[in-house]
Design a protein around this motif. Structure first.
Motif, PDB file in Angstrom:
ATOM      1  N   MET A 109       0.835  -1.195   0.000  1.00 18.44           N
ATOM      2  CA  MET A 109       0.000   0.000   0.000  1.00 18.44           C
ATOM      3  C   MET A 109       0.872   1.247   0.000  1.00 18.44           C
ATOM      4  N   LYS A 110       0.508   2.186  -0.858  1.00 17.45           N
ATOM      5  CA  LYS A 110       1.191   3.475  -0.883  1.00 17.45           C
ATOM      6  C   LYS A 110       0.371   4.479  -0.077  1.00 17.45           C
ATOM      7  N   THR A 111       1.063   5.247   0.756  1.00 17.14           N
ATOM      8  CA  THR A 111       0.391   6.229   1.605  1.00 17.14           C
ATOM      9  C   THR A 111       0.795   7.637   1.188  1.00 17.14           C
ATOM     10  N   PHE A 112      -0.194   8.511   1.070  1.00 17.26           N
ATOM     11  CA  PHE A 112       0.035   9.893   0.652  1.00 17.26           C
ATOM     12  C   PHE A 112      -0.533  10.831   1.712  1.00 17.26           C
ATOM     13  N   GLN A 113       0.176  11.923   1.988  1.00 16.97           N
ATOM     14  CA  GLN A 113      -0.222  12.852   3.035  1.00 16.97           C
ATOM     15  C   GLN A 113      -1.053  14.016   2.501  1.00 16.97           C
ATOM     16  N   SER A 114      -1.379  13.977   1.221  1.00 17.27           N
ATOM     17  CA  SER A 114      -2.219  15.019   0.634  1.00 17.27           C
ATOM     18  C   SER A 114      -2.871  14.477  -0.631  1.00 17.27           C
ATOM     19  N   ILE A 115      -4.055  14.962  -0.905  1.00 17.47           N
ATOM     20  CA  ILE A 115      -4.744  14.642  -2.155  1.00 17.47           C
ATOM     21  C   ILE A 115      -3.854  14.938  -3.349  1.00 17.47           C
ATOM     22  N   TYR A 116      -3.117  16.033  -3.259  1.00 18.30           N
ATOM     23  CA  TYR A 116      -2.374  16.531  -4.420  1.00 18.30           C
ATOM     24  C   TYR A 116      -1.047  15.803  -4.626  1.00 18.30           C
ATOM     25  N   ASP A 117      -0.681  14.921  -3.698  1.00 17.01           N
ATOM     26  CA  ASP A 117       0.519  14.092  -3.880  1.00 17.01           C
ATOM     27  C   ASP A 117       0.226  12.837  -4.688  1.00 17.01           C
ATOM     28  N   SER A 164     -13.045  22.479   3.917  1.00 14.48           N
ATOM     29  CA  SER A 164     -14.471  22.361   4.241  1.00 14.48           C
ATOM     30  C   SER A 164     -15.331  23.316   3.414  1.00 14.48           C
ATOM     31  N   ARG A 165     -14.696  24.349   2.832  1.00 23.04           N
ATOM     32  CA  ARG A 165     -15.463  25.333   2.058  1.00 23.04           C
ATOM     33  C   ARG A 165     -15.588  24.974   0.575  1.00 23.04           C
ATOM     34  N   LEU A 166     -14.966  23.875   0.152  1.00 23.31           N
ATOM     35  CA  LEU A 166     -15.147  23.449  -1.234  1.00 23.31           C
ATOM     36  C   LEU A 166     -16.614  23.143  -1.489  1.00 23.31           C
ATOM     37  N   THR A 167     -17.153  23.608  -2.606  1.00 22.06           N
ATOM     38  CA  THR A 167     -18.523  23.223  -2.952  1.00 22.06           C
ATOM     39  C   THR A 167     -18.527  21.761  -3.378  1.00 22.06           C
ATOM     40  N   ALA A 168     -19.718  21.183  -3.418  1.00 26.01           N
ATOM     41  CA  ALA A 168     -19.840  19.777  -3.802  1.00 26.01           C
ATOM     42  C   ALA A 168     -19.274  19.547  -5.203  1.00 26.01           C
ATOM     43  N   GLU A 169     -19.604  20.447  -6.157  1.00 25.06           N
ATOM     44  CA  GLU A 169     -19.123  20.231  -7.520  1.00 25.06           C
ATOM     45  C   GLU A 169     -17.625  20.487  -7.633  1.00 25.06           C
ATOM     46  N   GLU A 170     -17.102  21.410  -6.857  1.00 28.00           N
ATOM     47  CA  GLU A 170     -15.648  21.616  -6.851  1.00 28.00           C
ATOM     48  C   GLU A 170     -14.935  20.363  -6.363  1.00 28.00           C
ATOM     49  N   PHE A 171     -15.476  19.752  -5.325  1.00 27.40           N
ATOM     50  CA  PHE A 171     -14.886  18.513  -4.795  1.00 27.40           C
ATOM     51  C   PHE A 171     -14.927  17.415  -5.850  1.00 27.40           C
ATOM     52  N   VAL A 172     -16.060  17.270  -6.500  1.00 29.13           N
ATOM     53  CA  VAL A 172     -16.209  16.216  -7.502  1.00 29.13           C
ATOM     54  C   VAL A 172     -15.312  16.457  -8.709  1.00 29.13           C
ATOM     55  N   SER A 173     -15.359  17.653  -9.272  1.00 24.89           N
ATOM     56  CA  SER A 173     -14.641  17.905 -10.525  1.00 24.89           C
ATOM     57  C   SER A 173     -13.133  18.012 -10.325  1.00 24.89           C
ATOM     58  N   SER A 174     -12.710  18.757  -9.306  1.00 21.13           N
ATOM     59  CA  SER A 174     -11.271  19.000  -9.160  1.00 21.13           C
ATOM     60  C   SER A 174     -10.538  17.879  -8.441  1.00 21.13           C
ATOM     61  N   ILE A 175     -11.257  17.151  -7.585  1.00 19.74           N
ATOM     62  CA  ILE A 175     -10.587  16.100  -6.810  1.00 19.74           C
ATOM     63  C   ILE A 175     -10.943  14.709  -7.329  1.00 19.74           C
TER      64      ILE A 175
END
Length: 309
Positions: free
Chosen positions: A1-9, A98-109
């Motif tokens: 298993m690979k572990t990452f400390q951020s979404i962006y890693d 926590s302030r990301l909108t639902a669509e921002e979370f879906v599309s960008s992440i």
């Protein structure tokens, strides 16, 4: 298993199958969800991915929260490591996230960052700024961005929720056996061994004092427990007291372990204790001699129990 400390890693090589949550305890209910995740990722030749957060969202969004967790973040990582996952992301949860909108979370992440093919999620999951979006919104986003959504059933979610509650209640009441049954493993306490007052040594019961750094870690009910630990690659048993040492007028709570058949120096070392069962409540004795007599009785009970394993 690979572990990452951020979404962006995280940079996936293939499409991913994802689930997300706190997974505190990584208990038998959680394991069913993770098994489903791994099975789905195998079917579609995708990478399995768990997204979790630290600190716990309630620690960030609620003032003066007294939340107690079953695992430290290191314990949670270690338990998930054993599950067969491909990837684990432990993302720092903060006000900005926590302030990301639902669509921002879906599309960008989910879409841009995770290259998601399928998300497996609870039917009651809410997400986005102020948790305004629900499973129906996620399904619509799935149609828009071309990923599949599989709902975890109400029954499975209830199993997870009930298990977590029962584990916390059992530990608070000192019922370690019941907690371990729901966890699927022995409850863990991890920390650094520090020097104590040395009273145990004068009673022929030298102890290692376990200092747990994480204030959010749930400590079971005060009392005497049968424990085990892997020390220098050897399984060592012992007994542990959680409490205030009332016989010697202790003023602060401590966790002290007396190991059987172990002579090594543990000071300053990080160790992990597994709680096997509970022997009795903490008691204030008339004097140290009475305490010593009881410790020998406790040891006899513990050794008899260990032989029966």
């Amino acid at each position: 298993m690979k572990t990452f400390q951020s979404i962006y890693d995280f940079q996936p090589k293939n499409k991913t199958v994802l689930t997300l949550g706190t997974f505190d305890g990584v208990h038998i209910g959680h394991k069913k969800i993770i098994e489903k995740l791994i099975q789905n990722s195998s079917w579609c030749e995708c990478e399995s991915l768990v997204l979790t957060f630290f600190p716990h969202p309630r620690m960030v969004l609620q003032d003066n929260t007294e939340i107690k967790l079953l695992n430290t973040i290191d314990e949670r990582t270690e338990l998930l490591q054993k599950s067969g996952l491909d990837n684990l992301i432990i993302h720092p949860f903060d006000q900005a996230f926590s302030r990301l909108t639902a669509e921002e979370f879906v599309s960008s992440i989910l879409v841009d960052q995770f290259n998601v093919k399928k998300i497996i999620i609870g039917y009651d999951h809410r997400f986005g700024r102020n948790r305004t979006a629900d499973i129906h919104d996620l399904i619509e986003f799935g149609q828009k961005y071309e990923f599949e959504v599989e709902q975890i059933s109400a029954q499975e979610i209830d199993e997870v929720s009930v298990s977590s509650t029962k584990i916390r209640n059992a530990l608070t009441e000192g019922n370690v056996k019941l907690a371990n049954d729901y966890l699927g493993y022995n409850y863990l306490l991890s920390g650094i061994i520090t020097k104590g007052k040395g009273i145990g040594r004068t009673l022929d019961f030298p102890t290692a004092n376990l200092q747990i750094q994480e204030t959010y870690k749930l400590i079971p009910k005060n009392g005497v427990y049968i424990v085990q630990s892997l020390l220098e690659n050897k399984l060592v048993y012992g007994m542990m007291n959680i409490g205030f040492n009332p016989t010697v007028n202790g003023e602060s709570k401590s966790i002290e372990i007396h190991f059987f058949d172990y002579e090594g120096d543990l000071y300053t070392k990080n160790i992990q204790i597994q709680l096997v069962d509970r022997i009795r409540d903490e008691v204030k004795f008339e004097n140290l001699e009475k305490l010593k007599e009881q410790l020998y009785k406790d040891k006899t009970v513990a050794l008899h129990y260990i032989k029966s394993l």
